[in-house]
Design a protein around this motif. Structure first.
Motif, PDB file in Angstrom:
ATOM      1  N   LEU A 207       0.809  -1.217   0.000  1.00  9.10           N
ATOM      2  CA  LEU A 207       0.000   0.000   0.000  1.00  9.10           C
ATOM      3  C   LEU A 207       0.846   1.271   0.000  1.00  9.10           C
ATOM      4  CD1 LEU A 207      -2.846  -0.961   2.512  1.00  9.10           C
ATOM      5  CD2 LEU A 207      -3.070  -0.647   0.046  1.00  9.10           C
ATOM      6  N   GLY A 208       2.157   1.118   0.035  1.00 11.21           N
ATOM      7  CA  GLY A 208       3.027   2.290   0.026  1.00 11.21           C
ATOM      8  C   GLY A 208       3.237   2.934   1.374  1.00 11.21           C
ATOM      9  N   VAL A 209       2.876   2.218   2.439  1.00 13.40           N
ATOM     10  CA  VAL A 209       3.089   2.740   3.791  1.00 13.40           C
ATOM     11  C   VAL A 209       4.589   2.776   4.092  1.00 13.40           C
ATOM     12  CG1 VAL A 209       2.785   2.157   6.238  1.00 13.40           C
ATOM     13  CG2 VAL A 209       0.843   2.040   4.675  1.00 13.40           C
ATOM     14  N   GLN A 210       5.025   3.783   4.825  1.00 12.76           N
ATOM     15  CA  GLN A 210       6.458   3.962   5.066  1.00 12.76           C
ATOM     16  C   GLN A 210       6.907   3.584   6.467  1.00 12.76           C
ATOM     17  OE1 GLN A 210       7.718   7.888   3.739  1.00 12.76           O
ATOM     18  NE2 GLN A 210       6.343   7.787   1.975  1.00 12.76           N
ATOM     19  N   ARG A 211       5.966   3.512   7.410  1.00 15.09           N
ATOM     20  CA  ARG A 211       6.329   3.154   8.787  1.00 15.09           C
ATOM     21  C   ARG A 211       5.226   2.291   9.384  1.00 15.09           C
ATOM     22  NH1 ARG A 211       7.700   8.661  11.902  1.00 15.09           N
ATOM     23  NH2 ARG A 211       8.972   7.337  13.255  1.00 15.09           N
ATOM     24  N   ILE A 212       5.594   1.511  10.406  1.00 18.96           N
ATOM     25  CA  ILE A 212       4.618   0.712  11.145  1.00 18.96           C
ATOM     26  C   ILE A 212       4.806   0.965  12.639  1.00 18.96           C
ATOM     27  CG2 ILE A 212       3.815  -1.614  11.731  1.00 18.96           C
ATOM     28  CD1 ILE A 212       4.725  -2.558   9.009  1.00 18.96           C
ATOM     29  N   PHE A 213       3.720   1.269  13.302  1.00 22.67           N
ATOM     30  CA  PHE A 213       3.704   1.401  14.752  1.00 22.67           C
ATOM     31  C   PHE A 213       2.757   0.349  15.323  1.00 22.67           C
ATOM     32  CE2 PHE A 213       5.662   5.525  16.178  1.00 22.67           C
ATOM     33  CZ  PHE A 213       6.248   5.853  14.970  1.00 22.67           C
ATOM     34  N   ALA A 214       2.908   0.053  16.604  1.00 25.81           N
ATOM     35  CA  ALA A 214       2.006  -0.883  17.280  1.00 25.81           C
ATOM     36  C   ALA A 214       1.746  -0.368  18.686  1.00 25.81           C
ATOM     37  CB  ALA A 214       2.622  -2.282  17.333  1.00 25.81           C
ATOM     38  N   VAL A 215       0.510  -0.493  19.119  1.00 33.14           N
ATOM     39  CA  VAL A 215       0.143  -0.053  20.462  1.00 33.14           C
ATOM     40  C   VAL A 215       0.818  -0.944  21.500  1.00 33.14           C
ATOM     41  CG1 VAL A 215      -1.800   0.177  22.060  1.00 33.14           C
ATOM     42  CG2 VAL A 215      -2.039   0.943  19.691  1.00 33.14           C
ATOM     43  N   SER A 216       1.357  -0.330  22.534  1.00 28.20           N
ATOM     44  CA  SER A 216       2.045  -1.057  23.609  1.00 28.20           C
ATOM     45  C   SER A 216       1.054  -1.437  24.702  1.00 28.20           C
ATOM     46  CB  SER A 216       3.148  -0.179  24.202  1.00 28.20           C
ATOM     47  OG  SER A 216       2.563   0.919  24.904  1.00 28.20           O
TER      48      SER A 216
END
Length: 301
Positions: A207-216
């Motif tokens: 999808l062209g996303v550049q970063r991934i975060f995740a809830v802690s």
């Protein structure tokens, strides 16, 4: 706007159920308190034909904005922002028909196993029951039983499109441990919760996303990952770190790599190299299928 808030309550809740009816009343009260802000969100969904169609099918965006969803400490303003950014990004990337479909009740298959003795597959879907944690899910099923799912949304962070994982959930069956154990063998001893993350990373890249975060643990919006004695049932942080992630300055989030790290063959003991070769070939096939199937729903550029 008052009439629209009432209409959303009618669409989003089952009024014949007393608990749902109570939630509807609470939503309407909150909606009235924040009606000026909700008007902005409503206007966002009226600006293009695709958004109008999505809003007509999905009764939840205004409701999600008023409830303490997505992550701990979110506000009406931050929830509205991420809702707008998620749908604006997908509208820009996806074909109009798929954008509308995936906005509520559509399913788009992204991977299917070649195993002939079982129906093992993964797909994208907005699951209304998971709207507390996100706006879209990567779901993996075996013979129509959910194995793992990751719920996420896409927002802009520091000017970069960022996929944020709100929750990861495993099987809810009586034989869950045996189920996971069997499917781990099928994946060449690659843990299935690692596999659902691998698939999500592949979706993000496609999808062209550049970063991934995740809830802690600190950022999880609810406390259902805690036992009654306040000890963790599930430690999200341990898994995110095992997957190569690191905690950000905002303790509510981890940042994850876009690609799951792999061992080189030199790092693998000789006796295990055949298993790793089969595993890597399996993962490469997963990656290729997801890239191809996501490409099929992207706008021509």
């Amino acid at each position: 706007m008052i009439a629209e808030i009432r209409a959303v309550a009618r669409r989003a809740y089952r009024w014949e159920n007393p608990r749902e009816r109570h939630r509807a009343v609470v939503f309407m009260v909150r909606g009235l308190l924040h009606r000026k802000q909700l008007r902005e969100l409503y206007d966002f969904f009226q600006k293009t034909e695709a958004r109008k169609k999505l809003y007509a099918r999905n009764p939840f965006p205004l409701e999600q904005a008023t409830r303490s969803f997505f992550y701990a400490g979110s506000t009406v303003s931050t929830r509205m922002k991420l809702i707008r950014e998620h749908y604006a990004y997908l509208e820009d990337r996806l074909n109009p028909e798929d954008f509308v479909s995936l906005g509520y009740d559509g399913i788009h298959e992204i991977w299917r196993s070649a195993d002939a003795d079982m129906d093992w597959y993964a797909y994208l879907k907005f699951a209304p029951g998971q709207r507390k944690e996100g706006l879209l899910s990567v779901m993996m099923e075996v013979n129509h039983v959910t194995l793992y799912q990751i719920v996420f949304w896409i927002e802009q962070r520091d000017g970069q499109p960022t996929l944020v994982i709100g929750a990861m959930q495993g099987p809810n069956t009586e034989d869950a441990q045996d189920f996971v154990r069997e499917m781990t063998k099928r994946a060449h001893r690659f843990r299935t919760k690692n596999l659902i993350l691998y698939m999500t990373q592949a979706v993000a890249r496609a999808l062209g996303v550049q970063r991934i975060f995740a809830v802690s643990n600190a950022g999880y919006y609810a406390n259902n990952h805690l036992r009654r004695d306040r000890k963790l049932k599930t430690d999200f942080g341990v898994f995110w770190e095992e997957a190569g992630g690191w905690q950000t300055e905002d303790k509510r989030f981890y940042e994850l790599p876009l690609t799951l790290p792999r061992k080189t063959m030199e790092e693998v003991p000789t006796r295990k190299r055949a298993v790793y070769r089969r595993r890597f070939a399996f993962l490469d096939e997963v990656d290729a299928q997801i890239a191809e199937r996501i490409q099929a729903i992207l706008q021509d550029r």
